[in-house]
Write a protein that holds these residues in place. Structure first.
Motif, PDB file in Angstrom:
ATOM      1  N   TYR A  27       5.786  -1.284  -0.667  1.00 47.64           N
ATOM      2  CA  TYR A  27       4.951  -0.132  -0.339  1.00 47.64           C
ATOM      3  C   TYR A  27       5.360   1.111  -1.136  1.00 47.64           C
ATOM      4  N   SER A  28       6.664   1.341  -1.266  1.00 45.85           N
ATOM      5  CA  SER A  28       7.118   2.529  -1.998  1.00 45.85           C
ATOM      6  C   SER A  28       6.643   2.495  -3.440  1.00 45.85           C
ATOM      7  N   THR A  29       6.725   1.330  -4.067  1.00 43.30           N
ATOM      8  CA  THR A  29       6.236   1.186  -5.436  1.00 43.30           C
ATOM      9  C   THR A  29       4.747   1.477  -5.500  1.00 43.30           C
ATOM     10  N   ALA A  30       4.008   0.977  -4.525  1.00 42.25           N
ATOM     11  CA  ALA A  30       2.557   1.208  -4.494  1.00 42.25           C
ATOM     12  C   ALA A  30       2.245   2.689  -4.426  1.00 42.25           C
ATOM     13  N   PHE A  31       2.968   3.432  -3.599  1.00 44.42           N
ATOM     14  CA  PHE A  31       2.692   4.867  -3.473  1.00 44.42           C
ATOM     15  C   PHE A  31       3.100   5.626  -4.735  1.00 44.42           C
ATOM     16  N   THR A  32       4.115   5.155  -5.426  1.00 39.34           N
ATOM     17  CA  THR A  32       4.492   5.784  -6.693  1.00 39.34           C
ATOM     18  C   THR A  32       3.353   5.675  -7.704  1.00 39.34           C
ATOM     19  N   ARG A  68       2.463   5.578   8.606  1.00 37.33           N
ATOM     20  CA  ARG A  68       1.050   5.526   8.988  1.00 37.33           C
ATOM     21  C   ARG A  68       0.451   4.165   8.666  1.00 37.33           C
ATOM     22  N   LEU A  69       0.837   3.625   7.525  1.00 37.37           N
ATOM     23  CA  LEU A  69       0.327   2.316   7.117  1.00 37.37           C
ATOM     24  C   LEU A  69       0.776   1.236   8.082  1.00 37.37           C
ATOM     25  N   THR A  70       2.035   1.282   8.460  1.00 36.35           N
ATOM     26  CA  THR A  70       2.608   0.271   9.346  1.00 36.35           C
ATOM     27  C   THR A  70       2.008   0.341  10.742  1.00 36.35           C
ATOM     28  N   ASN A  71       1.682   1.564  11.186  1.00 33.50           N
ATOM     29  CA  ASN A  71       1.192   1.758  12.556  1.00 33.50           C
ATOM     30  C   ASN A  71      -0.323   1.818  12.664  1.00 33.50           C
ATOM     31  N   SER A  72      -1.024   1.528  11.565  1.00 33.35           N
ATOM     32  CA  SER A  72      -2.482   1.619  11.571  1.00 33.35           C
ATOM     33  C   SER A  72      -3.103   0.555  12.472  1.00 33.35           C
ATOM     34  N   THR A  73      -4.199   0.949  13.115  1.00 36.26           N
ATOM     35  CA  THR A  73      -4.999   0.024  13.912  1.00 36.26           C
ATOM     36  C   THR A  73      -6.474   0.208  13.523  1.00 36.26           C
ATOM     37  N   PRO A  74      -7.144  -0.853  13.050  1.00 37.19           N
ATOM     38  CA  PRO A  74      -6.619  -2.197  12.818  1.00 37.19           C
ATOM     39  C   PRO A  74      -5.654  -2.221  11.651  1.00 37.19           C
TER      40      PRO A  74
END
Length: 255
Positions: A27-32, A68-74
């Motif tokens: 995920y960190s790489t993706a946000f970079t 936020r990504l981890t806690n997203s619903t759905p």
């Protein structure tokens, strides 16, 4: 993982890639990579001469976005395109599937306040508020399907309809590292989203800048609402066209 280098101009580069699920450890790489791709838009909501942010602010921002990504619903679906030669991640699509109409009971003001309160120090909070108010109101107006009832949509202290948003596949973002633009990677990533939406019989909804709009239009998206964000109104500099787009599944007739 470092971002892939930009090849010298007019230099042929052998190229092939694979598409696989994105792992949480990536995920960190993706946000970079996202920050590289969306820098022109990001600068509009930062204070003058404050972009890019400091390393500590960048880390804080990335941590908040991963949470936020981890806690997203759905739960979101994330894939990655990987250069088979270098092993670098070069593109990411991120979408969520809403199988049923979604009832929103939080006001625009409260939803935007949550975003503003999470801003890092380099951000222009007034610009953040202005931009995300535009985005939140636009999305609700485009996707709403409900019959008005009493609720909390709108400014605090007033009665507005609860918003019910139509079922959909929501393309949160798709981005490709600039070193790999115009090689068909974005179109290939979009195909994954479109095929899933066609299978489910759902529209695909997204928001785009002017540069991205042309890519989406080539694969069947249409603009249903357009806005202009002027950072100068909030003490910043510059502006951008911002569009709300949908792609209807085959055979669906527009209302």
């Amino acid at each position: 993982m470092q971002s892939p280098p930009t090849p010298p101009p007019d230099t042929p580069v052998p190229f092939s890639y694979t598409i696989n699920p994105l792992e949480p450890t990536e995920y960190s790489t993706a946000f970079t990579i996202a920050d590289i791709c969306f820098a022109p838009l990001d600068t509009l909501i930062f204070k003058k001469d404050s972009y890019p942010p400091s390393p500590s602010s960048s880390a804080q921002r990335t941590k908040a976005r991963i949470a936020r990504l981890t806690n997203s619903t759905p739960q979101p679906t994330l894939f990655k395109a990987t250069d088979t030669l270098t092993g670098h991640i070069i593109g990411i699509p991120h979408w969520t599937i809403h199988h049923h109409d979604e009832e929103i009971t939080q006001s625009v003001t409260d939803a935007v306040n949550n975003i503003v309160n999470a801003s890092i120090p380099e951000m222009n909070r007034d610009a953040v508020r202005g931009f995300y108010t535009m985005v939140t109101e636009g999305k609700r107006d485009v996707l709403r399907v409900d019959v008005p009832v009493r609720g909390v949509y709108g400014p605090r202290g007033k009665d507005f309809p609860v918003v019910k948003l139509t079922r959909r596949v929501e393309l949160e973002t798709v981005f490709v590292h600039p070193a790999y633009w115009r090689r068909g990677v974005a179109s290939a990533l979009l195909e994954w989203v479109i095929k899933e939406a066609e299978r489910l019989g759902l529209i695909v909804y997204l928001e785009a800048t002017e540069e991205g709009r042309r890519v989406y239009e080539r694969v069947g998206f249409e603009v249903v609402r357009g806005e202009w964000f002027d950072a100068g109104v909030f003490g910043g500099k510059g502006g951008c066209e911002y569009t709300f787009m949908v792609r209807r599944p085959t055979g669906m007739i527009a209302d």
